[in-house]
Scaffold this motif. Sequence first.
Motif, PDB file in Angstrom:
ATOM      1  N   PHE B  43       0.839  -1.201   0.000  1.00 60.01           N
ATOM      2  CA  PHE B  43       0.000   0.000   0.000  1.00 60.01           C
ATOM      3  C   PHE B  43       0.871   1.246   0.000  1.00 60.01           C
ATOM      4  CE2 PHE B  43      -2.835  -3.215   1.825  1.00 60.01           C
ATOM      5  CZ  PHE B  43      -3.975  -2.993   1.080  1.00 60.01           C
ATOM      6  N   PHE B  47      -1.587   9.580   4.177  1.00 58.32           N
ATOM      7  CA  PHE B  47      -2.804   9.654   4.971  1.00 58.32           C
ATOM      8  C   PHE B  47      -3.906   8.728   4.471  1.00 58.32           C
ATOM      9  CE2 PHE B  47      -6.751  11.586   6.530  1.00 58.32           C
ATOM     10  CZ  PHE B  47      -6.486  11.468   7.884  1.00 58.32           C
ATOM     11  N   ASN B  48      -3.982   8.603   3.149  1.00 54.54           N
ATOM     12  CA  ASN B  48      -4.990   7.708   2.581  1.00 54.54           C
ATOM     13  C   ASN B  48      -4.357   6.586   1.780  1.00 54.54           C
ATOM     14  OD1 ASN B  48      -7.683   8.240   3.234  1.00 54.54           O
ATOM     15  ND2 ASN B  48      -7.614  10.155   2.067  1.00 54.54           N
ATOM     16  N   PRO B  49      -3.851   5.570   2.462  1.00 57.91           N
ATOM     17  CA  PRO B  49      -3.121   4.514   1.746  1.00 57.91           C
ATOM     18  C   PRO B  49      -4.021   3.794   0.749  1.00 57.91           C
ATOM     19  CG  PRO B  49      -3.122   4.151   4.145  1.00 57.91           C
ATOM     20  CD  PRO B  49      -4.065   5.255   3.876  1.00 57.91           C
TER      21      PRO B  49
END
Lengths: 543, 102
Positions: B43, B47-49
Motif C-alpha cells: 500500500f 494519509f490515505n493509503p
Amino acid sequence: MDWINFKKPQRYLGNEHNVIKKSYFPGQVRICLCFPDLYELGMSNVGMKIIYGQLNSFEGIYCERVFMPDEDLYLYLTEKKKKLFSLETKTPLCDFEILGFNFGYELNFTNFLAMLSSGGVELRALERKDTIVLGGGIANPEGLAEFVDVFFLGEFEVQAEKFAEIIKRYKDKEERLRALAEIDGFYIPKFYDVYIKGNRFVFEKKYKHAKLPIRKVFVKDLDNSFFPVNWLTPHTAIVHDRAQIEIARGCPNECSFCQARCLYFPYRERGVERVLDLAKGVYKSSGYENLSLLSLSASNYSNIEKLVEEITAYFKDKCVGVSLPSLRIEDVVGRLYKSLRRIKKVSATFAVEAATETLRERINKKIDLNKLFEAARVLKSLNSRHIKLYFMFGLPYEEDSDLLAIGDFLRTLKAESRLKINLSINAFIPKPFSSFEDVDMESAQKLLKKKELILSNIPRDRDVKLSISNIRKSILEAVTSYADRSFSKVIYRAFCLGARFDSYDERFNYSVWREAFKQSGTSMEDYLQRKKDNFSFSHIEMK
Amino acid sequence: MDNERFLLKVKLQKHQQMKFFSQLDLVRVLGRALRRTDLPIYFTKGFNPHVKLSFGDALKLGQEGIVDITFYFTAKIPVDEFKDKLIPQLPRGLSIVEIGEK
C-alpha cells in the motif's frame, strides 16, 4: 450498439463483479428490477442489492436490472424505435413477466413512465395483459395507482419467498394478483374503490380477500434477514462508492418532520458479531476499499464503541476506509472521540435543521449547537477539512429571526473552526406519516421571500458552498407526496410533454409541469389546497 | 521505508467491453481485484493509503490494446501464483499477456 457514442457507456454493460448470470430454461420466471434514476444512483441503493440477491437465490427465478438511461441513450432508443433493455441479458423490458420498480423518490415518477414506454411496456395497468408492474419504496403510492399493478409496502425481504412461490405457482396475471392481495404488504389498487364523500376519502374493497387497512411489513430480526454478501461491485465510479453494511434500521429519534422514522419503524439493530461477519464477507467478495456502516442514526446503535473498535482493528492492515455517516454531534466530542480517531474518514454531516434552539424544540430536533462548535474543533484535529450542514426553511412556527440566525451561526462557526462548510438549505416539505403530515406547505410566494431573507445574511465566502432548494420543485414534491388517484393523469401529461429527471435542478422544467396541470384541468395550488378530513392514503398503515 | 517492494511488470490486454473503462476505472478494477486475493499487497504511504500500481500510457476510451502496469508487493511472488490468484478476479475483457519480474 456503438457504445462509444454515449456518455459513460460503463453504465449499460452489466459486467460488474458479482453480477448474476443464469441461463434460460422454459418455465423460468424472469423479473427485472428497475430503478428510475441513473446507474450511479441506483447502484448506490442497498435495498435494490438486497432484493436482487434474494430473488436470485430462489430456484426458477432470474432477476435482472435496469436503470433510467441518460438523455442521450433515451433519445437514441426513442428515435431508432429500439427498446430499453436489461443490463444482464439485454432483454427488452416488455419481455419480462414482472417489472419491479424501486421508486425511492416522488420526483422520479416521470422517469418511471419513460422507462416503461422506452421498454415497450403499456403505461396503464389495465392495458397490460401479462406484464405485472410492481412498485415500492414510497410512502403514498396513490398518484401512481393507474400505472402500477401491485405496490409493496414495507421491507420486501420479509415476503420475497412467498412472492416467489406465488409467481411460480400461478402463470396468469389475474391469478397472481389475487394471490398476492391476500398477503400483508401487497396492495393492488384495482381491488379497491376510492372515492370522495363529503370531506373524506372512502375506501372500499372490490375483491373480498383483499386487505383493508393495508399494513406494511417489516423485518423482525435483522441478524437473520437476507444480506447481499456477494456485493455487486461496479467497475466505474458511483455516487456512494463504498460497500454499505446496514447496522440498524429505523430511528429511535422523533423529529416531527421526518418521514423515514415512520417508514422504517420500528428501530432495530443488527448485532456487532453479525455486522463484523458481513463486513468481512462483503470485503472478501468485493475488494471494496471503502466500507460504510449504514443506519439512520449511528449514534443510537447500542454497541457503537465496540463495533467501531473491532471493525477498525480488523481492517487497519487492509487499508480499508471505514466511514460512519449519521453521527450525532454529542458523540463526535463525547464518547466516540477515541474510536473516531481510528477512522480515517470521519464524515462530518450534521442535520441542524433550524438555527435557533426555540425552533428546534418545536420540531423536536434535539441537538446542542454549542456542541457543534466543539465538534468542529475536534473534526479539525481529526484531519477533516469539511463539514456539511443541513437546514430547513418554511417550517411551522418559524419566524424571520430563525432564518437570519442561519447566517449568524455560520459566521460564528467559521470564526471558531475554519472548516470549509458545505451548506444545504431545503424548503420544508410536509410528508405523509410524519408527525407534521397535517401541516400545510407554505406558498411559493412566502417561500421565495424566505429564501431571499436567508440568502441576504449568508456570508459570501469561498469557504461556504451553498445549495438551496428550487421552490417550484419542492412544491411539486409536496403535491406528488400527497397525491390521490386523480394525480395519475397529471403525471401522464407531464411525461407526454417531455418531463424527465424532475429531481435534477438543471433538468426540472416548471413550465412543462404547469402545462400538464393545465391540460388536466387543475393546478398545483388546487392540489395543495385540497384538504380533507383524512388522506388519500388513509387505507395504509405504517405502524 | 519500513518494507521492501517487489515488482511485477505486467502487460494487460484491454479488449471487448473493458475498452469502455477508463484508466481511472482500471485503477479501481485492479485495486479491488487484488484486494480479493490474499496476495501481499503493497500500500502507498500517507494519509490515505491505497493499492500501489503504476501505469504506462493510457489507451483512448473505446480503444482495444495493451496497457503496461506495474504491481507492487511486500514479498516476492512467483509469476504462477500471481496468475493463479489474480486471473479469476479479473473481469472478462482484461487478460494478462506478459509478465516480467524486476
